[in-house]
Write a protein that holds these residues in place. Structure first.
Motif, PDB file in Angstrom:
ATOM      1  N   GLU A  59       0.847  -1.192   0.000  1.00  0.00           N
ATOM      2  CA  GLU A  59       0.000   0.000   0.000  1.00  0.00           C
ATOM      3  C   GLU A  59       0.879   1.237   0.000  1.00  0.00           C
ATOM      4  OE1 GLU A  59      -3.444   2.221   2.692  1.00  0.00           O
ATOM      5  OE2 GLU A  59      -2.862   0.139   3.114  1.00  0.00           O
ATOM      6  N   GLU A  60       0.596   2.154  -0.881  1.00  0.00           N
ATOM      7  CA  GLU A  60       1.378   3.386  -1.000  1.00  0.00           C
ATOM      8  C   GLU A  60       0.407   4.565  -1.072  1.00  0.00           C
ATOM      9  OE1 GLU A  60       4.928   5.479  -1.095  1.00  0.00           O
ATOM     10  OE2 GLU A  60       4.771   3.289  -1.106  1.00  0.00           O
ATOM     11  N   ASN A  61       0.442   5.430  -0.047  1.00  0.00           N
ATOM     12  CA  ASN A  61      -0.435   6.603   0.000  1.00  0.00           C
ATOM     13  C   ASN A  61      -1.911   6.222  -0.166  1.00  0.00           C
ATOM     14  OD1 ASN A  61       1.774   8.359   0.285  1.00  0.00           O
ATOM     15  ND2 ASN A  61       2.044   8.459  -1.937  1.00  0.00           N
ATOM     16  N   GLY A  62      -2.285   5.109   0.432  1.00  0.00           N
ATOM     17  CA  GLY A  62      -3.664   4.672   0.375  1.00  0.00           C
ATOM     18  C   GLY A  62      -4.032   3.906  -0.880  1.00  0.00           C
ATOM     19  N   VAL A  63      -3.091   3.761  -1.801  1.00  0.00           N
ATOM     20  CA  VAL A  63      -3.341   3.036  -3.051  1.00  0.00           C
ATOM     21  C   VAL A  63      -2.727   1.640  -2.949  1.00  0.00           C
ATOM     22  CG1 VAL A  63      -2.993   2.994  -5.553  1.00  0.00           C
ATOM     23  CG2 VAL A  63      -3.300   5.184  -4.361  1.00  0.00           C
ATOM     24  N   ALA A 123       1.249   6.915  -7.198  1.00  0.00           N
ATOM     25  CA  ALA A 123       0.179   6.604  -6.240  1.00  0.00           C
ATOM     26  C   ALA A 123       0.067   7.746  -5.232  1.00  0.00           C
ATOM     27  CB  ALA A 123       0.481   5.281  -5.543  1.00  0.00           C
ATOM     28  N   THR A 124      -0.779   8.707  -5.533  1.00  0.00           N
ATOM     29  CA  THR A 124      -0.831   9.924  -4.732  1.00  0.00           C
ATOM     30  C   THR A 124      -2.139  10.134  -3.992  1.00  0.00           C
ATOM     31  OG1 THR A 124      -1.587  11.169  -6.673  1.00  0.00           O
ATOM     32  CG2 THR A 124       0.798  11.096  -6.270  1.00  0.00           C
ATOM     33  N   ASP A 125      -3.172   9.393  -4.348  1.00  0.00           N
ATOM     34  CA  ASP A 125      -4.503   9.678  -3.806  1.00  0.00           C
ATOM     35  C   ASP A 125      -5.210   8.366  -3.489  1.00  0.00           C
ATOM     36  OD1 ASP A 125      -7.073  10.463  -3.247  1.00  0.00           O
ATOM     37  OD2 ASP A 125      -7.258  11.811  -4.966  1.00  0.00           O
ATOM     38  N   GLU A 126      -5.684   8.241  -2.256  1.00  0.00           N
ATOM     39  CA  GLU A 126      -6.322   6.984  -1.851  1.00  0.00           C
ATOM     40  C   GLU A 126      -7.605   6.687  -2.617  1.00  0.00           C
ATOM     41  OE1 GLU A 126      -8.718   8.866   2.003  1.00  0.00           O
ATOM     42  OE2 GLU A 126      -7.125   7.377   2.277  1.00  0.00           O
ATOM     43  N   SER A 127      -8.129   7.687  -3.329  1.00  0.00           N
ATOM     44  CA  SER A 127      -9.323   7.451  -4.140  1.00  0.00           C
ATOM     45  C   SER A 127      -8.992   6.809  -5.482  1.00  0.00           C
ATOM     46  CB  SER A 127     -10.065   8.766  -4.382  1.00  0.00           C
ATOM     47  OG  SER A 127      -9.276   9.654  -5.172  1.00  0.00           O
ATOM     48  N   ASP A 130      -6.884   0.542  -7.696  1.00  0.00           N
ATOM     49  CA  ASP A 130      -5.688  -0.260  -7.413  1.00  0.00           C
ATOM     50  C   ASP A 130      -4.757  -0.297  -8.627  1.00  0.00           C
ATOM     51  OD1 ASP A 130      -6.852  -0.835  -4.987  1.00  0.00           O
ATOM     52  OD2 ASP A 130      -7.632  -2.791  -5.630  1.00  0.00           O
TER      53      ASP A 130
END
Length: 277
Positions: A59-63, A123-127, A130
């Motif tokens: 998992e990276e920054n929520g992604v 991967a900058t935004d958890e929204s 995947d």
């Protein structure tokens, strides 16, 4: 005295001839072992593979980022062939692993970590959806002449869609060499042949009918694929990558040129491998 010397010489000669194997002897246990060893050597010339799979995620920054590999790794076969295919598989994975090519967890973890590191800045935004990377390298043909592989996969790192992956490779069984464009004696007149046999992919009969489905430049000057062709049962397989000749929605145009249609363009060696008389 002369008679004694003569007898001694005859005995010595018979002993020498026997030790050189010129006089037949019944099979011994050692002979049986030798035959078994010869049989083992013959068996090891058969090219076989073992299925190797590996999965990893982080998992990276929520992604969430997923990595999955499925490989047919050489298990037995002629040394040059096994070495060549293993080195090629290493290149398929990225070519940055320089230890012994065991295709174990340590080796494959090296590539999953590398994949995650390369994508971490994206991967900058958890929204975000995947991130997914999948790759399979499957042996599709193995006969007395050659071994062929097909590579398929998918790489998604954000955006509207990911990039599909598809290509192949052929290795000469006798010496492990990888064949590609060098299977053709002359490539200058191949483009129209490739266009003729990509029509089945587009579900049309006339090569001119695909001009409305591909890019204008490709319709005007139809190109050869960027990826090298490879041999499959019955002919020469080829594949274009996404965006190479057509919009993404078209997919990866591919085709199979039958051996009897390709043979006049092939080298003597390639014709023999395909048994295209």
């Amino acid at each position: 005295m002369k008679k004694l010397l003569y007898i001694t010489a005859v005995v010595a000669m018979n002993t020498l001839v026997g030790s050189c194997g010129l006089i037949g002897e019944p099979p011994s246990a050692n002979d049986t072992d030798s035959l078994a060893l010869d049989s083992l050597v013959v068996e090891e010339l058969e090219f076989t593979t073992s299925k190797v799979t590996y999965a990893d995620s982080v998992e990276e920054n929520g992604v969430m980022m997923y990595y999955y590999i499925d490989l047919d790794v050489p298990a037995t076969g002629p040394h040059q062939l096994v070495t060549s295919v293993k080195e090629w598989l290493n290149q398929v994975l990225g070519g940055t692993y320089h230890e012994e090519l065991k295709f174990d967890d340590d080796m494959l973890r090296h590539y999953s970590i590398q994949q995650f590191d390369n994508n971490s800045e994206l991967a900058t935004d958890e929204s975000m959806p995947d991130f997914t990377f999948t790759l399979s390298a499957t042996m599709t043909e193995s006969n007395e002449h050659y071994v062929s592989y097909n590579v398929e996969g998918y790489d998604y790192t954000g955006g509207a869609h990911g990039m599909p992956i598809e290509y192949g490779a052929t290795f000469v069984k006798a010496d492990g060499r990888q064949l590609g464009w060098d299977m053709f004696a002359d490539t200058t007149k191949l483009a129209l042949l490739f266009k003729q046999y990509v029509t089945k992919y587009f579900e049309v009969d006339d090569p001119a009918a695909i001009d409305e489905l591909i890019f204008e430049d490709a319709a005007r000057h139809f190109p050869l694929p960027q990826q090298q062709p490879w041999l499959e049962a019955g002919g020469v397989k080829f594949s274009y990558t996404a965006y190479e000749i057509a919009p993404y929605a078209v997919g990866r145009p591919s085709g199979l040129i039958p051996a009897d249609k390709a043979k006049k363009y092939l080298t003597d060696e390639a014709r023999q491998l395909l048994q295209a008389k």
